[in-house]
Write a protein that holds these residues in place. Structure first.
Motif, PDB file in Angstrom:
ATOM      1  N   PHE A  77       9.406  -4.919  54.380  1.00 28.27           N
ATOM      2  CA  PHE A  77       8.416  -3.921  54.004  1.00 28.27           C
ATOM      3  C   PHE A  77       9.118  -2.809  53.235  1.00 28.27           C
ATOM      4  O   PHE A  77      10.293  -2.527  53.470  1.00 28.27           O
ATOM      5  CB  PHE A  77       7.652  -3.376  55.220  1.00 28.27           C
ATOM      6  CG  PHE A  77       8.474  -2.558  56.187  1.00 28.27           C
ATOM      7  CD1 PHE A  77       8.397  -1.171  56.183  1.00 28.27           C
ATOM      8  CD2 PHE A  77       9.288  -3.176  57.122  1.00 28.27           C
ATOM      9  CE1 PHE A  77       9.133  -0.413  57.092  1.00 28.27           C
ATOM     10  CE2 PHE A  77      10.020  -2.428  58.036  1.00 28.27           C
ATOM     11  CZ  PHE A  77       9.942  -1.039  58.014  1.00 28.27           C
ATOM     12  N   GLN A  78       8.389  -2.232  52.286  1.00 25.30           N
ATOM     13  CA  GLN A  78       8.991  -1.291  51.340  1.00 25.30           C
ATOM     14  C   GLN A  78       8.315   0.069  51.446  1.00 25.30           C
ATOM     15  O   GLN A  78       7.100   0.177  51.617  1.00 25.30           O
ATOM     16  CB  GLN A  78       8.862  -1.832  49.918  1.00 25.30           C
ATOM     17  CG  GLN A  78       9.699  -1.069  48.909  1.00 25.30           C
ATOM     18  CD  GLN A  78      10.014  -1.901  47.691  1.00 25.30           C
ATOM     19  OE1 GLN A  78       9.998  -3.123  47.741  1.00 25.30           O
ATOM     20  NE2 GLN A  78      10.306  -1.242  46.584  1.00 25.30           N
ATOM     21  N   ILE A  79       9.118   1.131  51.332  1.00 22.78           N
ATOM     22  CA  ILE A  79       8.640   2.505  51.459  1.00 22.78           C
ATOM     23  C   ILE A  79       9.075   3.292  50.231  1.00 22.78           C
ATOM     24  O   ILE A  79      10.263   3.312  49.890  1.00 22.78           O
ATOM     25  CB  ILE A  79       9.207   3.173  52.733  1.00 22.78           C
ATOM     26  CG1 ILE A  79       8.696   2.459  53.987  1.00 22.78           C
ATOM     27  CG2 ILE A  79       8.865   4.655  52.777  1.00 22.78           C
ATOM     28  CD1 ILE A  79       9.362   2.918  55.274  1.00 22.78           C
ATOM     29  N   ASP A  80       8.120   3.931  49.562  1.00 19.24           N
ATOM     30  CA  ASP A  80       8.460   4.750  48.390  1.00 19.24           C
ATOM     31  C   ASP A  80       9.254   5.980  48.789  1.00 19.24           C
ATOM     32  O   ASP A  80      10.298   6.284  48.205  1.00 19.24           O
ATOM     33  CB  ASP A  80       7.184   5.200  47.653  1.00 19.24           C
ATOM     34  CG  ASP A  80       6.609   4.119  46.764  1.00 19.24           C
ATOM     35  OD1 ASP A  80       7.266   3.082  46.587  1.00 19.24           O
ATOM     36  OD2 ASP A  80       5.498   4.306  46.246  1.00 19.24           O
ATOM     37  N   LEU A  81       8.734   6.722  49.765  1.00 19.99           N
ATOM     38  CA  LEU A  81       9.377   7.973  50.155  1.00 19.99           C
ATOM     39  C   LEU A  81       9.175   8.207  51.648  1.00 19.99           C
ATOM     40  O   LEU A  81       8.050   8.163  52.143  1.00 19.99           O
ATOM     41  CB  LEU A  81       8.798   9.143  49.356  1.00 19.99           C
ATOM     42  CG  LEU A  81       9.578  10.465  49.396  1.00 19.99           C
ATOM     43  CD1 LEU A  81       9.327  11.270  48.124  1.00 19.99           C
ATOM     44  CD2 LEU A  81       9.187  11.322  50.594  1.00 19.99           C
ATOM     45  N   LEU A  82      10.281   8.438  52.348  1.00 20.68           N
ATOM     46  CA  LEU A  82      10.253   8.675  53.792  1.00 20.68           C
ATOM     47  C   LEU A  82      10.828  10.040  54.095  1.00 20.68           C
ATOM     48  O   LEU A  82      11.926  10.390  53.630  1.00 20.68           O
ATOM     49  CB  LEU A  82      11.064   7.600  54.517  1.00 20.68           C
ATOM     50  CG  LEU A  82      11.354   7.836  56.004  1.00 20.68           C
ATOM     51  CD1 LEU A  82      10.049   7.845  56.815  1.00 20.68           C
ATOM     52  CD2 LEU A  82      12.326   6.787  56.539  1.00 20.68           C
ATOM     53  N   LEU A  83      10.081  10.808  54.878  1.00 18.55           N
ATOM     54  CA  LEU A  83      10.524  12.103  55.388  1.00 18.55           C
ATOM     55  C   LEU A  83      10.743  11.931  56.887  1.00 18.55           C
ATOM     56  O   LEU A  83       9.789  11.666  57.629  1.00 18.55           O
ATOM     57  CB  LEU A  83       9.453  13.159  55.108  1.00 18.55           C
ATOM     58  CG  LEU A  83       9.830  14.628  55.247  1.00 18.55           C
ATOM     59  CD1 LEU A  83      10.853  15.014  54.187  1.00 18.55           C
ATOM     60  CD2 LEU A  83       8.587  15.497  55.097  1.00 18.55           C
ATOM     61  N   LEU A  84      11.996  12.059  57.335  1.00 18.72           N
ATOM     62  CA  LEU A  84      12.356  11.761  58.717  1.00 18.72           C
ATOM     63  C   LEU A  84      12.987  12.968  59.388  1.00 18.72           C
ATOM     64  O   LEU A  84      13.835  13.648  58.797  1.00 18.72           O
ATOM     65  CB  LEU A  84      13.342  10.582  58.743  1.00 18.72           C
ATOM     66  CG  LEU A  84      13.916  10.166  60.097  1.00 18.72           C
ATOM     67  CD1 LEU A  84      12.837   9.581  60.992  1.00 18.72           C
ATOM     68  CD2 LEU A  84      15.061   9.170  59.896  1.00 18.72           C
ATOM     69  N   SER A  85      12.568  13.249  60.622  1.00 26.48           N
ATOM     70  CA  SER A  85      13.193  14.307  61.417  1.00 26.48           C
ATOM     71  C   SER A  85      13.319  13.830  62.857  1.00 26.48           C
ATOM     72  O   SER A  85      12.931  12.703  63.176  1.00 26.48           O
ATOM     73  CB  SER A  85      12.350  15.586  61.365  1.00 26.48           C
ATOM     74  OG  SER A  85      11.214  15.476  62.202  1.00 26.48           O
ATOM     75  N   ASN A  86      13.844  14.674  63.739  1.00 27.94           N
ATOM     76  CA  ASN A  86      13.940  14.296  65.148  1.00 27.94           C
ATOM     77  C   ASN A  86      12.623  14.525  65.883  1.00 27.94           C
ATOM     78  O   ASN A  86      12.532  14.335  67.087  1.00 27.94           O
ATOM     79  CB  ASN A  86      15.083  15.028  65.840  1.00 27.94           C
ATOM     80  CG  ASN A  86      14.903  16.546  65.790  1.00 27.94           C
ATOM     81  OD1 ASN A  86      13.904  17.055  65.280  1.00 27.94           O
ATOM     82  ND2 ASN A  86      15.897  17.260  66.289  1.00 27.94           N
ATOM     83  N   ARG A  87      11.577  14.911  65.128  1.00 31.32           N
ATOM     84  CA  ARG A  87      10.253  15.134  65.714  1.00 31.32           C
ATOM     85  C   ARG A  87       9.230  14.086  65.278  1.00 31.32           C
ATOM     86  O   ARG A  87       8.307  13.773  66.017  1.00 31.32           O
ATOM     87  CB  ARG A  87       9.723  16.512  65.306  1.00 31.32           C
ATOM     88  CG  ARG A  87      10.673  17.649  65.593  1.00 31.32           C
ATOM     89  CD  ARG A  87      10.102  18.943  65.049  1.00 31.32           C
ATOM     90  NE  ARG A  87      11.038  20.046  65.190  1.00 31.32           N
ATOM     91  CZ  ARG A  87      10.752  21.307  64.949  1.00 31.32           C
ATOM     92  NH1 ARG A  87       9.529  21.619  64.537  1.00 31.32           N
ATOM     93  NH2 ARG A  87      11.653  22.248  65.099  1.00 31.32           N
ATOM     94  N   TYR A  88       9.374  13.578  64.068  1.00 27.45           N
ATOM     95  CA  TYR A  88       8.343  12.716  63.491  1.00 27.45           C
ATOM     96  C   TYR A  88       8.861  12.105  62.200  1.00 27.45           C
ATOM     97  O   TYR A  88       9.966  12.424  61.727  1.00 27.45           O
ATOM     98  CB  TYR A  88       7.072  13.518  63.192  1.00 27.45           C
ATOM     99  CG  TYR A  88       7.298  14.625  62.189  1.00 27.45           C
ATOM    100  CD1 TYR A  88       7.220  14.387  60.819  1.00 27.45           C
ATOM    101  CD2 TYR A  88       7.609  15.922  62.614  1.00 27.45           C
ATOM    102  CE1 TYR A  88       7.454  15.396  59.905  1.00 27.45           C
ATOM    103  CE2 TYR A  88       7.837  16.930  61.711  1.00 27.45           C
ATOM    104  CZ  TYR A  88       7.758  16.660  60.351  1.00 27.45           C
ATOM    105  OH  TYR A  88       8.009  17.658  59.442  1.00 27.45           O
ATOM    106  N   PHE A  89       8.030  11.265  61.574  1.00 31.48           N
ATOM    107  CA  PHE A  89       8.297  10.848  60.195  1.00 31.48           C
ATOM    108  C   PHE A  89       6.979  10.780  59.431  1.00 31.48           C
ATOM    109  O   PHE A  89       5.902  10.611  60.017  1.00 31.48           O
ATOM    110  CB  PHE A  89       9.049   9.508  60.130  1.00 31.48           C
ATOM    111  CG  PHE A  89       8.265   8.296  60.533  1.00 31.48           C
ATOM    112  CD1 PHE A  89       7.378   7.671  59.652  1.00 31.48           C
ATOM    113  CD2 PHE A  89       8.419   7.739  61.802  1.00 31.48           C
ATOM    114  CE1 PHE A  89       6.662   6.544  60.009  1.00 31.48           C
ATOM    115  CE2 PHE A  89       7.705   6.604  62.177  1.00 31.48           C
ATOM    116  CZ  PHE A  89       6.826   5.997  61.282  1.00 31.48           C
TER     117      PHE A  89
END
Length: 327
Positions: A77-89
């Motif tokens: 599976f492919q993702i254009d843009l991922l924003l990741l933190s220790n709280r959520y994505f």
């Protein structure tokens, strides 16, 4: 903090290389050119997201562009843009379609220049990505992170419409790039409690980068191009033709007289994209259309590629990343 930068997709590079080396009358040329224009438009649409992502608070966020992650041995599976933190994505999926876009539960309809085409519903697409990444993270750290996902329509001239029966869902999921900050900040405010440790966050980051598997598509098979259809030679980017020859330690265009000492690098990039990732001295000379064994040895050696075999049977291992730094 950007953990994986955006790069030009490999499919765009391959299509462009193929067009450089196909005969103008090749039956697949117009279709390849159309696909290249479509892919480039999509890439430029993704680039437009970067301005808005840069406005987000950098602290506590990791940003990944263009991830392709395994579901199984043969599925990804492919993702254009991922924003990741220790709280959520949060996942953002860019769409750069022109014309009028109507979002229905089962499809997206595009009407442009008098034609209407149907595409899979991108809301379902991005929600599937969200589902797979949730499982991916939970399988490795046993904690499900809160998450959200959005489809970002990047073409500023497109018109967005919703089927009335689907508007209550799509209206919350389909956004313009300018809404990225607002959506991200709202999710940040609603998820203030860290759920995983910094060590777990670093482990997930390393795993995402390790398992990222860029696709190298078989363009020749897709467009029924034979290897014999690929023209050899060294390309002149001034004349836009394969017209450069080796002369007096450089490459010189037979048509315009332009000289370029490093023109062989673009030829090697084309070889890597269209033929293979290893090359011998003979293959190098054949593809670039010149005869000097010693000059070929010097040129290949100067680029610093690792090699296997004796002098006569030596194979150089090409690297696209290294070649693009030389170009």
């Amino acid at each position: 903090m950007i953990k994986k930068c955006r790069t030009i997709p490999l499919k765009i590079l391959i299509l462009a290389a193929l067009l450089r080396r196909l005969h103008p009358n090749h039956p697949g040329r117009s279709k390849i050119g159309e696909e290249l224009r479509f892919r480039r438009a999509g890439y430029y649409g993704e680039l437009s997201l970067d301005y808005y992502i840069a406005q987000l608070p950098q602290k506590g966020h990791y940003i990944f562009h263009d991830l392709r992650l395994p579901l199984s041995n043969n599925a990804f599976f492919q993702i254009d843009l991922l924003l990741l933190s220790n709280r959520y994505f949060i996942i953002y999926e860019a769409k750069n379609h022109s014309g009028t876009l109507i979002f229905e539960e089962q499809q997206m309809l595009q009407t442009y220049e008098g034609r209407t085409e149907s595409y899979p519903n991108p809301v379902v697409q991005v929600e599937n990505q969200q589902y797979h990444l949730t499982n991916f993270i939970q399988n490795h750290i046993r904690i499900p992170l809160p998450s959200s996902s959005f489809v970002v329509v990047t073409n500023p001239s497109s018109i967005i419409k919703f089927d009335s029966r689907y508007e209550h869902i799509a209206g919350q999921k389909i956004i313009r790039p300018s809404a990225i900050r607002q959506k991200s900040e709202l999710f940040w405010k609603n998820n203030q409690k860290p759920l995983i440790s910094n060590a777990d966050l670093q482990n997930i980051t390393r795993l995402l980068l390790k398992l990222d598997t860029p696709l190298k598509p078989d363009i020749l098979r897709e467009y029924q191009v034979k290897k014999s259809d690929i023209h050899s030679g060294v390309y002149c980017d001034h004349c836009n033709c394969l017209s450069m020859v080796r002369a007096f330690g450089t490459w010189k265009c037979r048509k315009c007289g332009r000289a370029d000492k490093m023109a062989h690098v673009q030829a090697l990039i084309d070889y890597y994209l269209l033929v293979g990732d290893t090359i011998t001295n003979r293959q190098f000379r054949n593809f670039l259309q010149f005869d000097s064994v010693s000059a070929a040895t010097r040129l290949l050696g100067s680029l610093g590629f690792p090699f296997n075999g004796t002098f006569r049977n030596r194979k150089y291992e090409l690297s696209l990343e290294k070649l693009r730094k030389w170009s």
